[in-house]
Write a protein that holds these residues in place. Structure first.
Motif, PDB file in Angstrom:
ATOM      1  N   MET A 117       0.835  -1.203   0.000  1.00 19.61           N
ATOM      2  CA  MET A 117       0.000   0.000   0.000  1.00 19.61           C
ATOM      3  C   MET A 117       0.880   1.266   0.000  1.00 19.61           C
ATOM      4  SD  MET A 117      -2.939   1.040   2.672  1.00 19.61           S
ATOM      5  CE  MET A 117      -1.991   2.227   3.544  1.00 19.61           C
ATOM      6  N   ILE A 118       1.938   1.226   0.813  1.00 21.11           N
ATOM      7  CA  ILE A 118       2.844   2.382   0.894  1.00 21.11           C
ATOM      8  C   ILE A 118       3.553   2.581  -0.450  1.00 21.11           C
ATOM      9  CG2 ILE A 118       4.866   3.342   2.123  1.00 21.11           C
ATOM     10  CD1 ILE A 118       2.437   3.133   3.911  1.00 21.11           C
ATOM     11  N   ILE A 119       3.938   1.466  -1.102  1.00 17.39           N
ATOM     12  CA  ILE A 119       4.614   1.564  -2.412  1.00 17.39           C
ATOM     13  C   ILE A 119       3.691   2.251  -3.414  1.00 17.39           C
ATOM     14  CG2 ILE A 119       5.505   0.209  -4.369  1.00 17.39           C
ATOM     15  CD1 ILE A 119       6.423  -1.883  -2.279  1.00 17.39           C
ATOM     16  N   GLY A 120       2.421   1.841  -3.397  1.00 18.13           N
ATOM     17  CA  GLY A 120       1.442   2.443  -4.294  1.00 18.13           C
ATOM     18  C   GLY A 120       1.280   3.940  -4.022  1.00 18.13           C
ATOM     19  N   MET A 121       1.225   4.318  -2.753  1.00 18.75           N
ATOM     20  CA  MET A 121       1.083   5.735  -2.402  1.00 18.75           C
ATOM     21  C   MET A 121       2.302   6.529  -2.851  1.00 18.75           C
ATOM     22  SD  MET A 121      -0.818   6.192   1.189  1.00 18.75           S
ATOM     23  CE  MET A 121      -2.558   5.862   1.317  1.00 18.75           C
ATOM     24  N   TRP A 122       3.487   5.897  -2.664  1.00 26.32           N
ATOM     25  CA  TRP A 122       4.722   6.546  -3.108  1.00 26.32           C
ATOM     26  C   TRP A 122       4.643   6.785  -4.622  1.00 26.32           C
ATOM     27  CZ3 TRP A 122       8.428   4.617  -6.529  1.00 26.32           C
ATOM     28  CH2 TRP A 122       9.584   5.382  -6.650  1.00 26.32           C
ATOM     29  N   GLY A 123       4.192   5.769  -5.351  1.00 23.67           N
ATOM     30  CA  GLY A 123       4.059   5.892  -6.808  1.00 23.67           C
ATOM     31  C   GLY A 123       3.089   6.999  -7.196  1.00 23.67           C
ATOM     32  N   MET A 124       1.992   7.060  -6.485  1.00 25.84           N
ATOM     33  CA  MET A 124       0.976   8.078  -6.818  1.00 25.84           C
ATOM     34  C   MET A 124       1.487   9.489  -6.553  1.00 25.84           C
ATOM     35  SD  MET A 124      -2.557   6.519  -5.396  1.00 25.84           S
ATOM     36  CE  MET A 124      -3.542   7.928  -5.825  1.00 25.84           C
ATOM     37  N   LEU A 125       2.306   9.628  -5.500  1.00 25.43           N
ATOM     38  CA  LEU A 125       2.759  10.970  -5.115  1.00 25.43           C
ATOM     39  C   LEU A 125       3.978  11.442  -5.905  1.00 25.43           C
ATOM     40  CD1 LEU A 125       2.332  10.653  -1.248  1.00 25.43           C
ATOM     41  CD2 LEU A 125       0.915  11.986  -2.789  1.00 25.43           C
ATOM     42  N   THR A 126       4.811  10.490  -6.375  1.00 23.87           N
ATOM     43  CA  THR A 126       6.064  10.909  -7.024  1.00 23.87           C
ATOM     44  C   THR A 126       6.007  10.883  -8.553  1.00 23.87           C
ATOM     45  OG1 THR A 126       6.893   8.658  -6.848  1.00 23.87           O
ATOM     46  CG2 THR A 126       7.522  10.184  -5.080  1.00 23.87           C
ATOM     47  N   GLN A 127       5.155  10.062  -9.125  1.00 23.09           N
ATOM     48  CA  GLN A 127       5.148   9.935 -10.587  1.00 23.09           C
ATOM     49  C   GLN A 127       4.400  11.092 -11.249  1.00 23.09           C
ATOM     50  OE1 GLN A 127       6.892   7.466 -12.203  1.00 23.09           O
ATOM     51  NE2 GLN A 127       7.591   7.026 -10.132  1.00 23.09           N
ATOM     52  N   LYS A 128       4.862  11.466 -12.433  1.00 19.39           N
ATOM     53  CA  LYS A 128       4.211  12.538 -13.193  1.00 19.39           C
ATOM     54  C   LYS A 128       3.332  11.978 -14.306  1.00 19.39           C
ATOM     55  CE  LYS A 128       6.392  15.862 -11.006  1.00 19.39           C
ATOM     56  NZ  LYS A 128       5.643  16.551  -9.973  1.00 19.39           N
ATOM     57  N   ASN A 129       3.662  10.758 -14.728  1.00 16.01           N
ATOM     58  CA  ASN A 129       2.888  10.117 -15.791  1.00 16.01           C
ATOM     59  C   ASN A 129       1.551   9.632 -15.212  1.00 16.01           C
ATOM     60  OD1 ASN A 129       1.849   8.033 -17.552  1.00 16.01           O
ATOM     61  ND2 ASN A 129       3.821   8.101 -18.593  1.00 16.01           N
ATOM     62  N   MET A 130       0.449  10.029 -15.848  1.00 13.28           N
ATOM     63  CA  MET A 130      -0.869   9.732 -15.291  1.00 13.28           C
ATOM     64  C   MET A 130      -1.188   8.234 -15.254  1.00 13.28           C
ATOM     65  SD  MET A 130      -3.281  12.832 -16.498  1.00 13.28           S
ATOM     66  CE  MET A 130      -2.759  12.928 -18.185  1.00 13.28           C
ATOM     67  N   ILE A 131      -0.664   7.485 -16.234  1.00  8.80           N
ATOM     68  CA  ILE A 131      -0.914   6.035 -16.227  1.00  8.80           C
ATOM     69  C   ILE A 131      -0.200   5.393 -15.036  1.00  8.80           C
ATOM     70  CG2 ILE A 131      -0.523   3.875 -17.517  1.00  8.80           C
ATOM     71  CD1 ILE A 131      -1.398   5.337 -19.970  1.00  8.80           C
ATOM     72  N   LYS A 132       1.018   5.889 -14.728  1.00 10.02           N
ATOM     73  CA  LYS A 132       1.752   5.366 -13.567  1.00 10.02           C
ATOM     74  C   LYS A 132       1.030   5.738 -12.273  1.00 10.02           C
ATOM     75  CE  LYS A 132       6.280   5.179 -15.720  1.00 10.02           C
ATOM     76  NZ  LYS A 132       7.578   5.819 -15.859  1.00 10.02           N
ATOM     77  N   ILE A 133       0.404   6.908 -12.249  1.00 12.24           N
ATOM     78  CA  ILE A 133      -0.365   7.318 -11.059  1.00 12.24           C
ATOM     79  C   ILE A 133      -1.528   6.344 -10.843  1.00 12.24           C
ATOM     80  CG2 ILE A 133      -1.885   9.120 -10.117  1.00 12.24           C
ATOM     81  CD1 ILE A 133      -0.066  11.179 -11.490  1.00 12.24           C
ATOM     82  N   ILE A 134      -2.175   5.975 -11.949  1.00 15.34           N
ATOM     83  CA  ILE A 134      -3.313   5.045 -11.825  1.00 15.34           C
ATOM     84  C   ILE A 134      -2.824   3.642 -11.441  1.00 15.34           C
ATOM     85  CG2 ILE A 134      -5.203   3.944 -13.120  1.00 15.34           C
ATOM     86  CD1 ILE A 134      -5.431   6.693 -14.549  1.00 15.34           C
ATOM     87  N   LEU A 135      -1.633   3.274 -11.933  1.00 16.91           N
ATOM     88  CA  LEU A 135      -1.045   1.996 -11.494  1.00 16.91           C
ATOM     89  C   LEU A 135      -0.788   2.029  -9.995  1.00 16.91           C
ATOM     90  CD1 LEU A 135       1.467   0.977 -14.290  1.00 16.91           C
ATOM     91  CD2 LEU A 135      -0.452  -0.345 -13.447  1.00 16.91           C
ATOM     92  N   GLY A 136      -0.312   3.173  -9.515  1.00 18.06           N
ATOM     93  CA  GLY A 136      -0.104   3.367  -8.070  1.00 18.06           C
ATOM     94  C   GLY A 136      -1.399   3.204  -7.307  1.00 18.06           C
ATOM     95  N   LEU A 137      -2.470   3.775  -7.872  1.00 17.33           N
ATOM     96  CA  LEU A 137      -3.807   3.662  -7.248  1.00 17.33           C
ATOM     97  C   LEU A 137      -4.225   2.192  -7.154  1.00 17.33           C
ATOM     98  CD1 LEU A 137      -6.487   5.129  -6.340  1.00 17.33           C
ATOM     99  CD2 LEU A 137      -7.167   5.040  -8.722  1.00 17.33           C
ATOM    100  N   ALA A 138      -3.957   1.440  -8.240  1.00 18.72           N
ATOM    101  CA  ALA A 138      -4.314   0.011  -8.254  1.00 18.72           C
ATOM    102  C   ALA A 138      -3.515  -0.749  -7.197  1.00 18.72           C
ATOM    103  CB  ALA A 138      -4.057  -0.568  -9.645  1.00 18.72           C
ATOM    104  N   ILE A 139      -2.222  -0.381  -7.036  1.00 20.44           N
ATOM    105  CA  ILE A 139      -1.382  -1.062  -6.031  1.00 20.44           C
ATOM    106  C   ILE A 139      -1.882  -0.726  -4.620  1.00 20.44           C
ATOM    107  CG2 ILE A 139       0.973  -1.226  -5.086  1.00 20.44           C
ATOM    108  CD1 ILE A 139       1.956  -0.693  -7.993  1.00 20.44           C
TER     109      ILE A 139
END
Lengths: 106, 186
Positions: free
Chosen positions: A1-23
């Motif tokens: 869950m923390i990895i996903g949140m990190w991805g959502m907060l640090t990534q600029k690419n919107m698809i990666k943000i949504i991948l973070g949301l899925a994680i």
């Protein structure tokens, strides 16, 4: 869950943000299933091994599992919806970088 | 007294009906939309009167004649009726105020608005953890979609922003539910 949140907060690419949301969603669901288990109890199925009168003390609560099952289905729908927004945004400005969309900032 | 399940049934039913009568024109769909909201407000006002003026006791309704979790159970008391009448009045007033953007967007906005109001009504009435979660998600998803398909500038970015905390709100709900379940188990 923390990895996903990190991805959502640090990534600029919107698809990666949504991948973070899925994680994040998967992490939350795993936490729910893991903590919903009560040691020494069996699956919530009433059969010859689990008499109805003792069921409350012998089985785990099925509510966390039912909630997670529903959460998985809803999670897929939310991810699909979020990807739809990304497709629409991409059609508008031909960019997947979230910093290119600043109309709401002041 | 009109059964409160009709609040859910009317809003959900109209959500399915409106796209199928879209070709009849915006006057017909608009009339059906506002009539639905008005009828739902009428039902909630009837319950509000029942509790506030007649002073009746809280009512618990078990659908399907089974006890929870096999059935959906609704509870309406004085507090619930206040919230229901407030939500449905705000919905009706909001829909009247937003007549122009709703008609410009079309049936999509009407359906999402009806689903949003249905989720809020269900959230107030249900006494079942599982159904609270379901209604909460209905409210969340219809809010994102309503944000995306209304005629605002840069609406998809705004919708994506509201979509992003989805994981965290679920985490908080699940944490609360788990604590409750664990407390009950011990």
């Amino acid at each position: 869950m923390i990895i996903g949140m990190w991805g959502m907060l640090t990534q600029k690419n919107m698809i990666k943000i949504i991948l973070g949301l899925a994680i994040v969603e998967t992490g939350v669901q795993l936490i729910m299933v893991a903590f919903g288990y009560i040691g020494g109890r069996t699956a919530p199925i009433l059969d010859s091994a689990v008499p109805v009168k003792d069921a409350a003390e012998m089985i785990v609560d099925p509510v966390p599992q039912a909630l997670v099952l529903t959460a998985i289905v809803i999670g897929v729908a939310v991810n699909a919806l979020a990807l739809t927004f990304v497709v629409k945004l991409y059609q508008k400005r031909r960019s997947l970088n979230i910093t290119d969309y600043k109309d709401l900032k002041w | 007294m009109v059964n409160p399940i009709y609040i859910i049934a009317i809003l959900l039913g109209l959500g399915f009906l409106l796209p199928s009568i879209e070709k009849a024109g915006s006057k017909v769909t608009g009339t059906v939309f506002y009539a639905g909201l008005l009828s739902v407000f009428g039902i909630s006002y009837q319950w509000f009167r029942h509790f506030m003026i007649d002073g009746s006791e809280t009512v618990q309704i078990l659908y399907g004649r089974y006890k929870p979790p096999l059935s959906i159970n609704f509870q309406i008391g004085s507090l619930e009726s206040v919230f229901l009448v407030s939500i449905n009045f705000a919905a009706l007033a909001g829909a009247i105020y937003m007549t122009k953007p709703i008609f410009e967007t079309g049936v999509k906005a009407m359906v999402l608005f009806l689903l949003l109001i249905m989720g809020l009504n269900g959230l107030i009435m249900t006494r079942d953890l599982f159904n609270i979660f379901v209604f909460m998600e209905i409210v969340a998803i219809s809010t994102y979609s309503l944000g995306a398909w209304t005629v605002l500038s840069d609406r998809f970015r705004q919708a994506l922003n509201t979509c992003s905390p989805e994981g965290s709100h679920r985490f908080f709900f699940f944490s609360g539910s788990l604590s409750f379940i664990r407390l009950q188990a011990h």
